[in-house]
Design a protein around this motif. Sequence first.
Motif, short mmCIF file in Angstrom:
data_model
loop_
_atom_site.label_atom_id
_atom_site.label_comp_id
_atom_site.label_asym_id
_atom_site.label_seq_id
_atom_site.Cartn_x
_atom_site.Cartn_y
_atom_site.Cartn_z
N GLY A 1 -16.19 12.06 -2.39
CA GLY A 1 -16.11 10.84 -3.36
C GLY A 1 -14.56 10.42 -3.70
N ARG A 2 -13.57 11.81 -4.08
CA ARG A 2 -12.59 11.29 -3.98
C ARG A 2 -11.40 10.77 -2.79
NH1 ARG A 2 -11.43 16.36 -6.17
NH2 ARG A 2 -12.63 16.61 -8.27
N LEU A 3 -12.39 11.26 -2.02
CA LEU A 3 -11.56 10.99 -0.36
C LEU A 3 -11.90 9.75 -0.07
CD1 LEU A 3 -10.20 11.70 2.34
CD2 LEU A 3 -12.54 12.61 2.99
N ARG A 4 -13.13 9.03 -0.56
CA ARG A 4 -13.89 7.74 -0.23
C ARG A 4 -12.70 6.77 -0.93
NH1 ARG A 4 -19.08 9.88 -0.60
NH2 ARG A 4 -20.01 10.70 1.39
N ARG A 5 -13.09 6.99 -2.37
CA ARG A 5 -12.42 6.46 -3.07
C ARG A 5 -10.15 6.18 -2.61
NH1 ARG A 5 -15.04 8.67 -7.07
NH2 ARG A 5 -13.59 10.58 -7.52
N LEU A 6 -9.71 7.03 -2.31
CA LEU A 6 -8.52 7.41 -2.00
C LEU A 6 -7.90 6.18 -0.81
CD1 LEU A 6 -5.73 8.34 -2.51
CD2 LEU A 6 -6.52 10.13 -1.22
N ALA A 7 -8.81 6.88 -0.07
CA ALA A 7 -9.32 5.70 1.96
C ALA A 7 -9.40 4.07 1.43
CB ALA A 7 -10.40 6.40 2.75
N ALA A 8 -10.21 4.16 0.27
CA ALA A 8 -10.74 2.75 -0.06
C ALA A 8 -9.88 2.37 -0.90
CB ALA A 8 -12.55 2.12 -0.89
N ARG A 9 -9.12 2.87 -1.39
CA ARG A 9 -7.68 2.53 -2.44
C ARG A 9 -6.29 1.84 -1.70
NH1 ARG A 9 -5.32 5.60 -6.49
NH2 ARG A 9 -5.90 7.30 -5.20
N SER A 10 -6.60 2.32 -0.40
CA SER A 10 -5.66 2.39 0.54
C SER A 10 -5.71 1.08 1.71
CB SER A 10 -4.80 3.38 1.68
OG SER A 10 -4.26 3.74 2.67
N ALA A 55 -1.74 -6.96 0.20
CA ALA A 55 -0.60 -7.42 0.63
C ALA A 55 -0.36 -8.20 1.91
CB ALA A 55 0.08 -5.89 0.64
N ASN A 56 -1.10 -7.80 3.38
CA ASN A 56 -1.30 -8.88 4.13
C ASN A 56 -2.15 -10.09 4.05
OD1 ASN A 56 0.49 -7.36 6.39
ND2 ASN A 56 -0.83 -5.76 5.54
N GLY A 57 -2.56 -10.01 3.07
CA GLY A 57 -3.70 -11.15 2.31
C GLY A 57 -2.93 -12.84 1.80
N LEU A 59 7.47 -14.84 10.60
CA LEU A 59 8.77 -14.09 10.90
C LEU A 59 8.35 -12.48 9.55
CD1 LEU A 59 12.39 -14.88 11.66
CD2 LEU A 59 10.02 -13.60 12.96
N LEU A 60 7.80 -12.95 8.32
CA LEU A 60 7.51 -12.49 6.83
C LEU A 60 6.41 -11.50 7.56
CD1 LEU A 60 8.70 -11.37 4.41
CD2 LEU A 60 7.37 -12.98 3.63
N GLN A 61 5.42 -11.93 7.44
CA GLN A 61 4.58 -11.83 7.84
C GLN A 61 3.76 -10.65 8.86
OE1 GLN A 61 2.57 -16.07 8.85
NE2 GLN A 61 0.02 -14.50 7.98
N ALA A 62 4.47 -11.27 10.34
CA ALA A 62 5.09 -9.76 11.04
C ALA A 62 5.47 -8.46 10.92
CB ALA A 62 5.45 -10.67 12.68
N VAL A 63 6.78 -8.95 9.90
CA VAL A 63 7.51 -7.79 9.55
C VAL A 63 6.90 -6.79 8.29
CG1 VAL A 63 9.62 -6.96 8.35
CG2 VAL A 63 9.87 -8.83 10.36
N LEU A 64 6.06 -7.42 7.37
CA LEU A 64 4.67 -6.95 6.53
C LEU A 64 3.42 -6.00 7.41
CD1 LEU A 64 4.58 -6.74 3.56
CD2 LEU A 64 2.73 -8.53 3.45
N LEU A 65 3.16 -7.02 8.13
CA LEU A 65 2.05 -6.34 8.90
C LEU A 65 2.51 -5.23 9.19
CD1 LEU A 65 -1.02 -6.54 9.88
CD2 LEU A 65 -0.06 -7.55 11.68
N LEU A 66 3.38 -5.26 10.36
CA LEU A 66 4.59 -3.89 10.99
C LEU A 66 4.31 -2.34 9.85
CD1 LEU A 66 6.38 -5.25 13.21
CD2 LEU A 66 4.43 -4.09 14.10
N VAL A 67 4.77 -3.13 9.07
CA VAL A 67 5.44 -1.98 7.94
C VAL A 67 3.79 -1.82 6.77
CG1 VAL A 67 6.65 -1.67 4.93
CG2 VAL A 67 7.81 -2.99 7.03
N ALA A 92 1.44 -1.63 8.36
CA ALA A 92 0.17 -0.47 8.91
C ALA A 92 1.02 0.43 9.70
CB ALA A 92 0.14 -0.80 10.79
N TRP A 93 2.13 0.98 9.42
CA TRP A 93 3.20 1.86 9.41
C TRP A 93 2.81 2.48 7.74
CZ3 TRP A 93 7.38 3.55 6.67
CH2 TRP A 93 7.68 4.94 6.78
N ARG A 94 2.53 2.42 6.95
CA ARG A 94 3.26 3.00 5.91
C ARG A 94 1.50 3.30 5.53
NH1 ARG A 94 5.17 1.01 0.58
NH2 ARG A 94 3.60 2.92 -0.11
N TYR A 95 -0.20 2.83 5.80
CA TYR A 95 -0.90 3.02 6.27
C TYR A 95 -1.77 3.79 6.60
CZ TYR A 95 -6.47 2.18 6.82
OH TYR A 95 -7.69 2.67 6.59
N ASP A 96 -1.10 4.36 7.96
CA ASP A 96 -1.13 4.96 8.77
C ASP A 96 -0.61 6.33 8.44
OD1 ASP A 96 -2.10 5.62 11.70
OD2 ASP A 96 0.14 6.34 12.02
#
Length: 139
Positions: A28-37, A44-46, A79-87, A89-93
């Motif tokens: 359950g903790r693992l699922r919540r951690l992944a869902a929070r991420s 952020a992107n939305g 440009l802000l959207q593109a940079v934000l998406l890349l950053v 995505a990198w942080r999520y990974d």
Amino acid sequence: MSFSHHPVNPSAAFPSEEHLTADGPELGRLRRLAARSRRRFVIANGAVFALALLIDCSSDGLPAWQIAGTLTLGMGLGLLQAVLLLVTAWRYDRFSTQRCDTRAKILRARADTARGQGGLRARGHSRPVDPTGWTGMTW
């Protein structure tokens, strides 16, 4: 074309109910951690996408305002959207690899230990086998 189905002993493929009950809170903790991420990533992107959409739809000339040189507000938001998406995505990974994958490996090791030496991993399988034959599991 025919597909062969090899019957699998379900008790050898999955942990016992005792083990599932014992690790239930940790799963359950693992699922919540992944869902929070995932939620942080989407919010952020939305939010930036919604802001850009609001500005684009609110007035005719607002996205065409020149910010610096030939750079317009609309291009700047893109440009802000593109940079934000890349950053993000990198942080999520990175977060998923460091936190979620580490916890999943610990739980997987415990499941292998609970199954004993005759478990699937001891026989060379990389992951549990679904007794129905479905191989689309991602864990």
